[in-house]
Design a protein around this motif. Sequence first.
Motif, PDB file in Angstrom:
ATOM      1  N   TYR A   4       0.844  -1.189   0.000  1.00 43.16           N
ATOM      2  CA  TYR A   4       0.000   0.000   0.000  1.00 43.16           C
ATOM      3  C   TYR A   4       0.879   1.238   0.000  1.00 43.16           C
ATOM      4  CZ  TYR A   4      -3.299  -3.507   1.653  1.00 43.16           C
ATOM      5  OH  TYR A   4      -4.064  -4.639   1.772  1.00 43.16           O
ATOM      6  N   ILE A  33       1.696  -0.193  11.903  1.00 43.76           N
ATOM      7  CA  ILE A  33       1.499  -1.273  10.943  1.00 43.76           C
ATOM      8  C   ILE A  33       1.876  -2.626  11.547  1.00 43.76           C
ATOM      9  CG2 ILE A  33       3.731  -1.147   9.749  1.00 43.76           C
ATOM     10  CD1 ILE A  33       0.285  -1.612   8.072  1.00 43.76           C
ATOM     11  N   GLY A  38       1.744  -6.177   9.947  1.00 43.10           N
ATOM     12  CA  GLY A  38       2.335  -5.683   8.706  1.00 43.10           C
ATOM     13  C   GLY A  38       3.744  -5.186   8.884  1.00 43.10           C
ATOM     14  N   TRP A  56       3.752   0.573   2.776  1.00 48.36           N
ATOM     15  CA  TRP A  56       3.399  -0.403   3.807  1.00 48.36           C
ATOM     16  C   TRP A  56       3.143  -1.774   3.187  1.00 48.36           C
ATOM     17  CZ3 TRP A  56       2.212   2.445   8.406  1.00 48.36           C
ATOM     18  CH2 TRP A  56       1.757   3.751   8.236  1.00 48.36           C
ATOM     19  N   ALA A  58       0.685  -5.054   4.450  1.00 46.08           N
ATOM     20  CA  ALA A  58      -0.290  -5.480   5.466  1.00 46.08           C
ATOM     21  C   ALA A  58      -0.881  -6.819   5.053  1.00 46.08           C
ATOM     22  CB  ALA A  58      -1.397  -4.438   5.609  1.00 46.08           C
ATOM     23  N   MET A  64      -5.054  -2.920   6.763  1.00 48.83           N
ATOM     24  CA  MET A  64      -4.546  -1.617   6.327  1.00 48.83           C
ATOM     25  C   MET A  64      -5.579  -0.532   6.584  1.00 48.83           C
ATOM     26  SD  MET A  64      -1.891  -0.097   5.196  1.00 48.83           S
ATOM     27  CE  MET A  64      -2.110   1.607   5.714  1.00 48.83           C
ATOM     28  N   THR A  82      -4.720   6.279   0.766  1.00 48.30           N
ATOM     29  CA  THR A  82      -3.983   5.033   0.606  1.00 48.30           C
ATOM     30  C   THR A  82      -4.408   4.348  -0.684  1.00 48.30           C
ATOM     31  OG1 THR A  82      -3.783   4.761   2.995  1.00 48.30           O
ATOM     32  CG2 THR A  82      -3.449   2.804   1.667  1.00 48.30           C
TER      33      THR A  82
END
Length: 108
Positions: A4, A33, A38, A56, A58, A64, A82
């Motif tokens: 992400y 996270i 994540g 990120w 996840a 997320m 996001t």
Amino acid sequence: MPLYLSRFSYTPETWARLIGHPEDRAKAAQAYIESVGGKLHGFWYAFGTRDGYNLWEAPDNVSMAAVALAISGGGALSSFETTVLLTIDETTDALRKAGQVQYRVPGA
């Protein structure tokens, strides 16, 4: 795990707090996270439309979304967006499936 990309901007009040008490916000982002299983791959500040970006990983969209909602609800940001990133293989699969969709142009 899915990747992400988040784009964010701080409020003027948040910048004022950070000027008064500088801190590494990547450590906070990493903790957020990791709390959902994540991983934070990167945290960058930028000039331009957004103040910063995060990459990120996840376990799923719900995890997320939970992180994004928690961050957005904190009040320190003026914007937070996001985007789910697709791998090349996922995109290739989507392209193949798109060929099976019987799309009709509006008005045709």
